[in-house]
Design a protein around this motif. Structure first.
Motif, PDB file in Angstrom:
ATOM      1  N   GLU A  28      -3.916   5.884  -0.266  1.00 35.31           N
ATOM      2  CA  GLU A  28      -3.065   4.687  -0.136  1.00 35.31           C
ATOM      3  C   GLU A  28      -2.346   4.658   1.215  1.00 35.31           C
ATOM      4  N   GLU A  55       0.847  -1.208   0.000  1.00 34.88           N
ATOM      5  CA  GLU A  55       0.000   0.000   0.000  1.00 34.88           C
ATOM      6  C   GLU A  55       0.880   1.255   0.000  1.00 34.88           C
ATOM      7  N   GLU A 102      -4.177  -1.359  -9.830  1.00 29.65           N
ATOM      8  CA  GLU A 102      -5.282  -1.673  -8.903  1.00 29.65           C
ATOM      9  C   GLU A 102      -5.780  -3.109  -9.082  1.00 29.65           C
ATOM     10  N   HIS A 159      -4.766   3.481   3.614  1.00 27.77           N
ATOM     11  CA  HIS A 159      -4.950   2.021   3.515  1.00 27.77           C
ATOM     12  C   HIS A 159      -3.836   1.301   4.287  1.00 27.77           C
ATOM     13  N   VAL A 218      -3.522  -5.065  -7.057  1.00 29.01           N
ATOM     14  CA  VAL A 218      -3.865  -4.912  -5.635  1.00 29.01           C
ATOM     15  C   VAL A 218      -5.052  -5.818  -5.299  1.00 29.01           C
ATOM     16  N   SER A 259       2.177   1.650  -3.354  1.00 31.19           N
ATOM     17  CA  SER A 259       1.121   2.234  -4.203  1.00 31.19           C
ATOM     18  C   SER A 259       1.107   3.752  -4.031  1.00 31.19           C
ATOM     19  N   GLN A 312     -11.596  -2.232  -3.158  1.00 30.80           N
ATOM     20  CA  GLN A 312     -10.980  -2.497  -4.459  1.00 30.80           C
ATOM     21  C   GLN A 312     -11.986  -2.404  -5.608  1.00 30.80           C
ATOM     22  N   GLU A 363     -11.933   1.233  -6.202  1.00 36.48           N
ATOM     23  CA  GLU A 363     -10.652   1.667  -6.788  1.00 36.48           C
ATOM     24  C   GLU A 363     -10.621   1.372  -8.289  1.00 36.48           C
ATOM     25  N   GLN A 416      -5.312  10.416  -4.142  1.00 32.14           N
ATOM     26  CA  GLN A 416      -5.107   8.968  -4.261  1.00 32.14           C
ATOM     27  C   GLN A 416      -3.898   8.525  -3.417  1.00 32.14           C
TER      28      GLN A 416
HETATM   29 FE1  OFO Z   1      -4.932   0.671  -1.648  1.00 29.54          FE
HETATM   30  O1  OFO Z   1      -5.926   0.483  -3.134  1.00 29.54           O
HETATM   31 FE2  OFO Z   1      -5.174   1.404  -4.486  1.00 29.54          FE
HETATM   32  O2  OFO Z   1      -3.568   0.637  -4.521  1.00 29.54           O
END
Ligand code: OFO
Length: 165
Positions: free
Chosen positions: A49, A16, A93, A52, A96, A19, A126, A129, A45
């Protein structure tokens, strides 16, 4: 918490953060295009992340596990276009999603029902995303077509002017 699950959670929380680096690098590239709105969108974004990752970190700690932060590979800083960055993002994504699904599979294997409940949030996230990037890609493509449409109208206004005698 089972060691296998703890290790998998650590792997994902590091991914994450990775990302976040990817989207921060994209924001930097997009700034060079003068697209302030998209730059800001990618900064959000990036922040998402990090949040997350933070959610995973808090969870590992809450479960009495040990957070293990790794080093990170350099993200790509150069892209062909905004659309290129968005398409790379969508593929990222999807990766992910594959990893989150794998995490969920491990949680089921070790019968960790608390982790299954926790991971459901990421499964749902997700979906959002992938949808966010898919819709943005569609919009950018549509705007491009619309731009061409307007230029076509302008170019179509040209009329033949006979040479004056
Ligand atoms: Fe954490 O969802 Fe995008 O990489």
């Amino acid at each position: 918490m089972e060691k296998q699950l703890e290790a998998a959670l650590n792997e994902q929380l590091n991914f994450e953060i990775e990302s976040a680096h990817i989207y921060l690098a994209m924001a930097g590239y997009i700034a060079t295009l003068g697209l302030e709105g998209f730059e800001s969108w990618f900064m959000v974004q990036y922040e998402e992340e990090i949040s997350h990752a933070r959610k995973f970190i808090d969870y590992v700690n809450e479960r009495g596990g040990r957070v293990n932060i790794k080093g990170f590979i350099d993200p790509e800083n150069e892209f062909k276009s905004l659309l290129d960055a968005l398409e790379i993002s969508l593929n990222h994504e999807k990766e992910v999603t594959r990893r989150i699904n794998n995490l969920m599979r491990i949680a089921y294997e070790v019968h960790d029902y608390a982790a299954i409940s926790f991971l459901q949030w990421y499964i749902d996230e997700q979906v959002e995303e992938e949808d966010n990037f898919t819709k943005l890609i569609d919009k950018v493509k549509l705007v491009k077509d619309a731009g061409l449409y307007h230029l076509d109208k302008e170019v179509g206004l040209r009329v033949f002017v006979p040479i004056a005698k």
